[in-house]
Scaffold this active site. Structure first.
Site, PDB file in Angstrom:
ATOM      1  N   SER A  33     -11.524  -0.965   0.725  1.00 19.39           N
ATOM      2  CA  SER A  33     -10.172  -1.108   1.274  1.00 19.39           C
ATOM      3  C   SER A  33     -10.214  -1.594   2.710  1.00 19.39           C
ATOM      4  CB  SER A  33      -9.445   0.242   1.255  1.00 19.39           C
ATOM      5  OG  SER A  33      -9.085   0.629  -0.034  1.00 19.39           O
ATOM      6  N   HIS A  81      -3.440   5.809   3.797  1.00 19.14           N
ATOM      7  CA  HIS A  81      -4.279   4.670   3.433  1.00 19.14           C
ATOM      8  C   HIS A  81      -3.744   3.365   4.004  1.00 19.14           C
ATOM      9  CE1 HIS A  81      -6.026   1.652   0.591  1.00 19.14           C
ATOM     10  NE2 HIS A  81      -7.091   2.416   0.711  1.00 19.14           N
ATOM     11  N   ASP A  92       0.844  -1.202   0.000  1.00 16.01           N
ATOM     12  CA  ASP A  92       0.000   0.000   0.000  1.00 16.01           C
ATOM     13  C   ASP A  92       0.874   1.244   0.000  1.00 16.01           C
ATOM     14  OD1 ASP A  92      -2.208   1.905   0.948  1.00 16.01           O
ATOM     15  OD2 ASP A  92      -3.280  -0.002   0.960  1.00 16.01           O
TER      16      ASP A  92
END
Length: 417
Positions: free
Chosen positions: A358, A198, A167
């Site tokens: 996600s 994120h 990520d």
């Protein structure tokens, strides 16, 4: 996080449509001036002359039979004409999606929280997303930002299991990781830190002490995207997956990959990294992927459309499929993905609230880590176990041809909240 106020943070629509096949891809043009960056896959070990000793080749892959680099138009023509080339795939701006959906980018959504101790086996300061994983019935308390839900969990959940978060990086010094997070590596011209947020949020949901599922699992940051997602490259994701494969061979630990990012189109090199003969899945490394947030069929996206992956869609606190979640037969399971609280990158105690497949994916990654604590298992068996422990038929507004399966950790109780 710096997130779009539109549907979700993603790379804008890509007009290329690459077929998932073994044939040569001849159409490599995209709107605007070509950037000259490609991933090339080969049928054998033979390499055309423009590949051999080419200083503009960035990566020589082993996880796929191919390379990534910058090539001139003449070199691309040579590659297209070569009988040794399987496919030519352009790798340019706006191809990567980060599967986050945000109604608004409000600084008030990022806040600091006090340390909250976790009781052994019963956590009474949990978020709704965690609580739903151990609740037999729909939650009766629907305060989405509350942290006073009850979560039942295995106190040794995820022990000795490595979770690779491929990520934007992870804030490895966050207190919620309890020293279990480490920086693995970075691919691309990015700093060795999570400058996006994120990855840290996903890591917190998979294995945070307060916000996560597998509270004793190890977290390994593999950075393949940067602060500006639109400038990130798929070649780095593929090489990140190759690095994971190499590391798991060294450590021999039970391991799982959390891949909450992907391609906005069907992109064969990325799929190959998961399923080809050197695949992660073939080496008993499960890959948990986000279905996506476009309210479209997940089969249109990579690697969400792969049956070998564990593809996760998003539900909300009222047990509905979220209106923005991708759907369809490629989806394996749902988990909470709307208004989710987790760790953030701004400080060692920062948290945030956000939405997206996600984060549903990260919850399921934690569940897989729990299953792996007993040792390595084929990913297909892990998927069957997830489905066995799940709740069936409890969701509403589920799209056609989408499995109505809601993830749990198997420790089901009636909600106390």
């Amino acid at each position: 996080m710096h997130l779009s106020t539109t549907l979700f943070v993603t790379i804008t629509s890509v007009l290329l449509a690459f077929a998932r096949s073994n044939s040569l891809i001849n159409d490599v043009e995209s709107p605007g001036k070509p950037k000259g960056e490609y991933i090339i896959t080969f049928k054998s070990n033979n390499r055309p002359s423009c590949i051999t000793h080419n200083p503009n080749v960035i990566y020589h892959y082993t996880i796929i039979n191919g390379v990534a680099g910058r090539f001139t138009d003449d070199e691309i023509k040579e590659l297209q004409a070569s009988p040794d080339v399987e496919g030519v795939y352009e790798d340019h701006d706006d191809m990567i999606s980060v599967n986050t959906h945000s109604e608004q980018d409000d600084p008030a959504n990022t806040y600091s929280d006090k340390d909250k101790p976790v009781n052994t086996g019963i956590q009474r300061n949990a978020t709704w997303g965690l609580a739903r994983l151990s609740s037999k019935n729909k939650l009766t308390y629907t305060n989405i930002t509350a942290t006073n839900f009850t979560f039942y969990y295995n106190p040794i959940a995820g022990f000795n299991v490595d979770i690779y978060v491929v990520d934007s990086g992870v804030n490895i010094n966050h207190t919620d990781f309890g020293g279990r997070a480490q920086w693995g590596t970075t691919f691309g011209a990015y700093p060795d830190r999570d400058d996006n947020g994120h990855g840290t949020m996903c890591a917190g949901l998979a294995a945070g002490t307060t916000y996560g599922v597998a509270k004793l699992a190890n977290i390994i940051a593999v950075k393949v995207i940067g602060y500006n997602i639109t400038k990130s490259r798929l070649r780095d994701i593929v090489y990140g997956l190759e690095w994971v494969q190499q590391q798991t061979r060294i450590t021999d630990h039970p391991s799982v990959v959390n891949l909450s990012i992907g391609s906005k189109i069907t992109y064969w090199p990325l799929d190959l990294a998961v399923i080809n003969k050197f695949q992660l899945v073939n080496e008993n490394i499960p890959v948990v992927v986000a279905a996506g947030n476009e309210a479209e069929d997940a089969r249109q996206y990579s690697p969400a459309g792969l049956p070998e992956a564990i593809t996760v869609a998003a539900s909300n606190i009222t047990d509905q499929e979220t209106w923005w979640s991708n759907y369809g037969p490629a989806v394996d399971i749902f988990a909470g993905g709307e208004n989710i609280v987790s760790t953030q990158t701004n400080s060692t105690t920062a948290t945030t609230i956000d939405s997206g497949t996600s984060f549903s994916t990260a919850y399921v990654t934690g569940l897989v880590a729990i299953l792996l604590a007993s040792g390595k298992h084929p990913p297909a068996e892990l998927k069957k176990s997830l489905i066995k422990f799940a709740l069936h038929g409890v969701l509403t507004n589920v799209s056609q041809q989408t499995p109505n399966i809601l993830a749990t950790n198997g420790l089901l109780h009636k909600p106390l909240d």
